[in-house]
Design a protein around this motif. Sequence first.
Motif, PDB file in Angstrom:
ATOM      1  N   THR A  77       0.861  -1.177   0.000  1.00  0.00           N
ATOM      2  CA  THR A  77       0.000   0.000   0.000  1.00  0.00           C
ATOM      3  C   THR A  77       0.893   1.220   0.000  1.00  0.00           C
ATOM      4  N   VAL A  78       0.438   2.267  -0.675  1.00  0.00           N
ATOM      5  CA  VAL A  78       1.214   3.494  -0.818  1.00  0.00           C
ATOM      6  C   VAL A  78       0.350   4.664  -0.385  1.00  0.00           C
ATOM      7  N   SER A  79       0.916   5.532   0.452  1.00  0.00           N
ATOM      8  CA  SER A  79       0.244   6.747   0.886  1.00  0.00           C
ATOM      9  C   SER A  79       1.266   7.872   0.872  1.00  0.00           C
ATOM     10  N   GLY A  80       1.139   8.763  -0.108  1.00  0.00           N
ATOM     11  CA  GLY A  80       2.156   9.806  -0.276  1.00  0.00           C
ATOM     12  C   GLY A  80       3.471   9.161  -0.632  1.00  0.00           C
ATOM     13  N   THR A  81       4.495   9.397   0.167  1.00  0.00           N
ATOM     14  CA  THR A  81       5.797   8.760  -0.083  1.00  0.00           C
ATOM     15  C   THR A  81       6.003   7.536   0.795  1.00  0.00           C
ATOM     16  N   LYS A  82       5.014   7.202   1.616  1.00  0.00           N
ATOM     17  CA  LYS A  82       5.136   6.025   2.479  1.00  0.00           C
ATOM     18  C   LYS A  82       4.658   4.786   1.736  1.00  0.00           C
ATOM     19  N   ILE A  83       5.412   3.707   1.883  1.00  0.00           N
ATOM     20  CA  ILE A  83       5.036   2.430   1.283  1.00  0.00           C
ATOM     21  C   ILE A  83       5.049   1.389   2.390  1.00  0.00           C
ATOM     22  N   LYS A 109      15.060  -8.239   1.486  1.00  0.00           N
ATOM     23  CA  LYS A 109      14.969  -7.601   2.802  1.00  0.00           C
ATOM     24  C   LYS A 109      14.638  -6.116   2.657  1.00  0.00           C
ATOM     25  N   CYS A 110      15.276  -5.449   1.697  1.00  0.00           N
ATOM     26  CA  CYS A 110      14.988  -4.032   1.458  1.00  0.00           C
ATOM     27  C   CYS A 110      13.537  -3.859   1.021  1.00  0.00           C
ATOM     28  N   LEU A 111      13.111  -4.666   0.070  1.00  0.00           N
ATOM     29  CA  LEU A 111      11.759  -4.532  -0.481  1.00  0.00           C
ATOM     30  C   LEU A 111      10.681  -4.859   0.543  1.00  0.00           C
ATOM     31  N   THR A 112      10.819  -5.963   1.256  1.00  0.00           N
ATOM     32  CA  THR A 112       9.760  -6.378   2.175  1.00  0.00           C
ATOM     33  C   THR A 112       9.720  -5.535   3.448  1.00  0.00           C
ATOM     34  N   GLY A 113      10.772  -4.755   3.693  1.00  0.00           N
ATOM     35  CA  GLY A 113      10.781  -3.845   4.838  1.00  0.00           C
ATOM     36  C   GLY A 113      10.728  -2.388   4.421  1.00  0.00           C
ATOM     37  N   ALA A 114      10.361  -2.139   3.167  1.00  0.00           N
ATOM     38  CA  ALA A 114      10.365  -0.777   2.619  1.00  0.00           C
ATOM     39  C   ALA A 114       9.524   0.177   3.455  1.00  0.00           C
ATOM     40  N   THR A 115      10.018   1.417   3.570  1.00  0.00           N
ATOM     41  CA  THR A 115       9.314   2.435   4.344  1.00  0.00           C
ATOM     42  C   THR A 115       8.902   3.635   3.488  1.00  0.00           C
ATOM     43  N   SER A 116       9.592   3.854   2.347  1.00  0.00           N
ATOM     44  CA  SER A 116       9.216   4.981   1.486  1.00  0.00           C
ATOM     45  C   SER A 116       9.488   4.666   0.026  1.00  0.00           C
ATOM     46  N   ALA A 117       8.740   5.348  -0.840  1.00  0.00           N
ATOM     47  CA  ALA A 117       8.897   5.227  -2.288  1.00  0.00           C
ATOM     48  C   ALA A 117       8.803   6.628  -2.877  1.00  0.00           C
ATOM     49  N   LYS A 118       9.704   6.934  -3.801  1.00  0.00           N
ATOM     50  CA  LYS A 118       9.742   8.271  -4.393  1.00  0.00           C
ATOM     51  C   LYS A 118       9.993   8.147  -5.888  1.00  0.00           C
ATOM     52  N   LEU A 119       9.181   8.854  -6.676  1.00  0.00           N
ATOM     53  CA  LEU A 119       9.377   8.933  -8.120  1.00  0.00           C
ATOM     54  C   LEU A 119      10.096  10.226  -8.467  1.00  0.00           C
ATOM     55  N   GLU A 129      12.661   5.183  -6.390  1.00  0.00           N
ATOM     56  CA  GLU A 129      13.560   4.908  -5.274  1.00  0.00           C
ATOM     57  C   GLU A 129      12.745   4.311  -4.132  1.00  0.00           C
ATOM     58  N   ILE A 130      13.129   3.117  -3.708  1.00  0.00           N
ATOM     59  CA  ILE A 130      12.471   2.447  -2.579  1.00  0.00           C
ATOM     60  C   ILE A 130      13.477   2.350  -1.446  1.00  0.00           C
ATOM     61  N   LYS A 131      13.119   2.929  -0.281  1.00  0.00           N
ATOM     62  CA  LYS A 131      14.011   2.932   0.876  1.00  0.00           C
ATOM     63  C   LYS A 131      13.473   2.040   1.980  1.00  0.00           C
ATOM     64  N   ASN A 132      14.414   1.420   2.667  1.00  0.00           N
ATOM     65  CA  ASN A 132      14.115   0.692   3.892  1.00  0.00           C
ATOM     66  C   ASN A 132      14.977   1.346   4.962  1.00  0.00           C
ATOM     67  N   GLU A 133      14.362   2.203   5.764  1.00  0.00           N
ATOM     68  CA  GLU A 133      15.114   2.950   6.774  1.00  0.00           C
ATOM     69  C   GLU A 133      15.591   2.055   7.912  1.00  0.00           C
ATOM     70  N   ASN A 135      16.914  -1.023   7.728  1.00  0.00           N
ATOM     71  CA  ASN A 135      18.212  -1.648   7.456  1.00  0.00           C
ATOM     72  C   ASN A 135      19.093  -0.772   6.565  1.00  0.00           C
ATOM     73  N   ASN A 136      18.735   0.511   6.452  1.00  0.00           N
ATOM     74  CA  ASN A 136      19.543   1.497   5.740  1.00  0.00           C
ATOM     75  C   ASN A 136      19.886   1.044   4.320  1.00  0.00           C
ATOM     76  N   SER A 137      18.853   0.694   3.557  1.00  0.00           N
ATOM     77  CA  SER A 137      19.075   0.261   2.178  1.00  0.00           C
ATOM     78  C   SER A 137      18.176   1.043   1.227  1.00  0.00           C
ATOM     79  N   VAL A 138      18.646   1.164  -0.022  1.00  0.00           N
ATOM     80  CA  VAL A 138      17.922   1.913  -1.050  1.00  0.00           C
ATOM     81  C   VAL A 138      18.021   1.168  -2.374  1.00  0.00           C
ATOM     82  N   LEU A 139      16.871   0.820  -2.935  1.00  0.00           N
ATOM     83  CA  LEU A 139      16.780   0.253  -4.271  1.00  0.00           C
ATOM     84  C   LEU A 139      16.329   1.350  -5.220  1.00  0.00           C
ATOM     85  N   VAL A 140      16.990   1.475  -6.373  1.00  0.00           N
ATOM     86  CA  VAL A 140      16.576   2.450  -7.381  1.00  0.00           C
ATOM     87  C   VAL A 140      16.320   1.680  -8.682  1.00  0.00           C
TER      88      VAL A 140
END
Length: 144
Positions: A77-83, A109-119, A129-133, A135-140
Amino acid sequence: MKLKTFLFMVIAMAAIAFTSCSNEAKDLSGSWIIYSFEMNGEKQQLVVSDITFEKQSDNSYSVNGYSGVNSYFGDVTVSGTKIKPSTNFGSTKMAGDPASMTFEDNFLKCLTGATSAKLTNEDGTEFLEIKNERNNSVLVFIRK
């Protein structure tokens, strides 16, 4: 007259700022390929991987893709920049070479614990950009 001109310019600048600076993840629908991956500020060696978002409702998507060795699937689910990934994520269970398996483990681990998404859009190329705060990871990803 000067006041009218000044007010017009302030309103115009505010409108531009509100429309062009939004990093809100508006519509993630479609397919994306991996562009970069960082953990703890260090770039990770990439393995071919992708993600596809299929819109289910205004703020809900089913997700599937390839994480280097296995296919994966789930919902977010996505709400604003939160995923927020749901707990229903799963994947196939094939084995691969050690480097690909390590990448895949960190990717998931990054994807299933994602906290934000930004286009973002740079020179006509759309990035996700998908961030998991936690575990300090970022997928782009880049839109296909």
